[in-house]
Design a protein around this motif. Structure first.
Motif, PDB file in Angstrom:
ATOM      1  N   ARG A  69      -1.573   4.222  -1.158  1.00 40.75           N
ATOM      2  CA  ARG A  69      -2.889   4.115  -0.533  1.00 40.75           C
ATOM      3  C   ARG A  69      -2.805   4.553   0.927  1.00 40.75           C
ATOM      4  O   ARG A  69      -1.802   4.298   1.592  1.00 40.75           O
ATOM      5  CB  ARG A  69      -3.408   2.676  -0.603  1.00 40.75           C
ATOM      6  CG  ARG A  69      -3.628   2.159  -2.004  1.00 40.75           C
ATOM      7  CD  ARG A  69      -4.292   0.791  -2.043  1.00 40.75           C
ATOM      8  NE  ARG A  69      -4.387   0.331  -3.417  1.00 40.75           N
ATOM      9  CZ  ARG A  69      -5.335   0.713  -4.267  1.00 40.75           C
ATOM     10  NH1 ARG A  69      -6.299   1.536  -3.852  1.00 40.75           N
ATOM     11  NH2 ARG A  69      -5.349   0.273  -5.505  1.00 40.75           N
ATOM     12  N   TRP A  91       0.820  -1.215   0.000  1.00 38.41           N
ATOM     13  CA  TRP A  91       0.000   0.000   0.000  1.00 38.41           C
ATOM     14  C   TRP A  91       0.850   1.260   0.000  1.00 38.41           C
ATOM     15  O   TRP A  91       0.438   2.288  -0.519  1.00 38.41           O
ATOM     16  CB  TRP A  91      -0.959  -0.015   1.197  1.00 38.41           C
ATOM     17  CG  TRP A  91      -2.182  -0.850   0.947  1.00 38.41           C
ATOM     18  CD1 TRP A  91      -2.323  -1.840   0.010  1.00 38.41           C
ATOM     19  CD2 TRP A  91      -3.426  -0.765   1.640  1.00 38.41           C
ATOM     20  NE1 TRP A  91      -3.577  -2.391   0.082  1.00 38.41           N
ATOM     21  CE2 TRP A  91      -4.283  -1.746   1.076  1.00 38.41           C
ATOM     22  CE3 TRP A  91      -3.908   0.002   2.688  1.00 38.41           C
ATOM     23  CZ2 TRP A  91      -5.579  -1.947   1.510  1.00 38.41           C
ATOM     24  CZ3 TRP A  91      -5.203  -0.194   3.141  1.00 38.41           C
ATOM     25  CH2 TRP A  91      -6.031  -1.155   2.558  1.00 38.41           C
ATOM     26  N   GLN A 115      -3.083   3.946   4.437  1.00 39.48           N
ATOM     27  CA  GLN A 115      -2.957   2.650   5.095  1.00 39.48           C
ATOM     28  C   GLN A 115      -3.624   2.645   6.470  1.00 39.48           C
ATOM     29  O   GLN A 115      -4.327   1.700   6.829  1.00 39.48           O
ATOM     30  CB  GLN A 115      -1.469   2.331   5.237  1.00 39.48           C
ATOM     31  CG  GLN A 115      -1.133   0.898   5.449  1.00 39.48           C
ATOM     32  CD  GLN A 115       0.294   0.615   5.002  1.00 39.48           C
ATOM     33  OE1 GLN A 115       0.546  -0.407   4.380  1.00 39.48           O
ATOM     34  NE2 GLN A 115       1.224   1.487   5.304  1.00 39.48           N
ATOM     35  N   GLU A 168       1.701   1.705  -3.623  1.00 38.01           N
ATOM     36  CA  GLU A 168       0.504   2.107  -4.371  1.00 38.01           C
ATOM     37  C   GLU A 168      -0.041   3.452  -3.900  1.00 38.01           C
ATOM     38  O   GLU A 168      -1.011   3.954  -4.469  1.00 38.01           O
ATOM     39  CB  GLU A 168      -0.576   1.031  -4.221  1.00 38.01           C
ATOM     40  CG  GLU A 168      -0.195  -0.297  -4.850  1.00 38.01           C
ATOM     41  CD  GLU A 168      -1.102  -1.432  -4.404  1.00 38.01           C
ATOM     42  OE1 GLU A 168      -2.111  -1.160  -3.694  1.00 38.01           O
ATOM     43  OE2 GLU A 168      -0.813  -2.584  -4.763  1.00 38.01           O
ATOM     44  N   GLY A 197      -7.310   2.547   2.341  1.00 31.03           N
ATOM     45  CA  GLY A 197      -7.346   1.701   1.154  1.00 31.03           C
ATOM     46  C   GLY A 197      -7.514   2.477  -0.137  1.00 31.03           C
ATOM     47  O   GLY A 197      -7.453   1.890  -1.218  1.00 31.03           O
ATOM     48  N   LYS A 198      -7.694   3.791  -0.042  1.00 33.88           N
ATOM     49  CA  LYS A 198      -7.928   4.610  -1.233  1.00 33.88           C
ATOM     50  C   LYS A 198      -6.689   5.431  -1.578  1.00 33.88           C
ATOM     51  O   LYS A 198      -5.823   5.672  -0.735  1.00 33.88           O
ATOM     52  CB  LYS A 198      -9.134   5.527  -1.024  1.00 33.88           C
ATOM     53  CG  LYS A 198     -10.459   4.784  -0.878  1.00 33.88           C
ATOM     54  CD  LYS A 198     -11.617   5.746  -0.728  1.00 33.88           C
ATOM     55  CE  LYS A 198     -12.964   5.039  -0.799  1.00 33.88           C
ATOM     56  NZ  LYS A 198     -13.127   4.040   0.270  1.00 33.88           N
ATOM     57  N   VAL A 199      -6.604   5.857  -2.828  1.00 32.03           N
ATOM     58  CA  VAL A 199      -5.524   6.713  -3.296  1.00 32.03           C
ATOM     59  C   VAL A 199      -6.079   8.112  -3.567  1.00 32.03           C
ATOM     60  O   VAL A 199      -7.300   8.328  -3.623  1.00 32.03           O
ATOM     61  CB  VAL A 199      -4.858   6.142  -4.566  1.00 32.03           C
ATOM     62  CG1 VAL A 199      -4.224   4.796  -4.277  1.00 32.03           C
ATOM     63  CG2 VAL A 199      -5.862   6.038  -5.707  1.00 32.03           C
TER      64      VAL A 199
END
Length: 217
Positions: free
Chosen positions: A24, A19, A26, A22, A97-99
């Motif tokens: 994201r 993550w 966390q 990526e 969990g999102k970007v």
């Protein structure tokens, strides 16, 4: 007023996770380290700390911090090891969990960014709530240090926690407080206990961990 005690506090961020790569949020999701990507940073941190002897270790109870501690092999037989939920990352609530691209058009997200984290995240925490639990932990750590004679302490935690501790001890801007994975800060602290017993931590100096490699002249 009670006599002050001096404590060396070495606080490091966990190694790289999927993550992290990526980008994201966390937060408090229990994401493990990513190998082999995390290995280089962890080995550098291990080399930086291998000759140091700590009196105690405090660490976030999330998996990525426990794996980091195992890899750097800083825990010695008989050394006190405190699993500490108060050292968890900021709870990012609905953002976890999102970007950025998934959040950038949401009004509450834009307001949170503009507030430099001071607004409470939907379903999560505000920076003030994070600071409150860190102050409670710092107060308890002072009690432990006095009772148990801890004078050199290792902490394994998260980027947001270190950012807030840097604001606390180094009085720097929010945006200047970031540290990379498997890196951190070393603080020389004095705790002066007041008549109320609560006392205060004061920072005498700070430095990077690991020490940056000097640029060639």
């Amino acid at each position: 007023m009670a006599d002050g005690i001096n404590v060396e506090l070495v606080v490091v961020r966990h190694g790289i996770t999927a993550w992290n790569l990526e980008r994201r949020y966390q937060g408090q999701h229990d994401i493990p380290l990513l190998f082999p990507d995390a290995e280089e940073g962890l080995l550098a941190l291990k080399d930086a700390l291998i000759s140091e002897r700590f009196d105690a270790i405090y660490s976030s109870d999330l998996k990525r911090c426990q794996q980091t501690l195992e890899w750097i092999q800083a825990a010695k037989p008989g050394m006190p090891h405190h699993l500490e939920p108060r050292l968890r990352e900021l709870n990012f609530g609905e953002y976890e969990g999102k970007v950025y691209d998934e959040l950038k058009d949401l009004p509450h997200y834009r307001a949170w960014v503009d507030s430099v984290g001071e607004l409470q995240i939907p379903g999560g925490e505000s920076a003030a709530q994070l600071r409150t639990r860190l102050e409670a932990w710092l107060s308890d750590m002072a009690i432990d240090a006095r009772k148990q004679g801890y004078r050199k302490i290792l902490v394994i935690t998260h980027g947001g926690v270190i950012r807030e501790l840097r604001r606390r001890f180094e009085t720097i801007d929010f945006w200047e407080g970031a540290v990379l994975q498997a890196q951190g800060r070393r603080w020389q602290l004095t705790h002066q206990a007041g008549v109320s017993g609560k006392g205060e931590w004061l920072c005498n100096c700070s430095s990077a961990v690991p020490v940056p490699v000097s640029e060639p002249s």
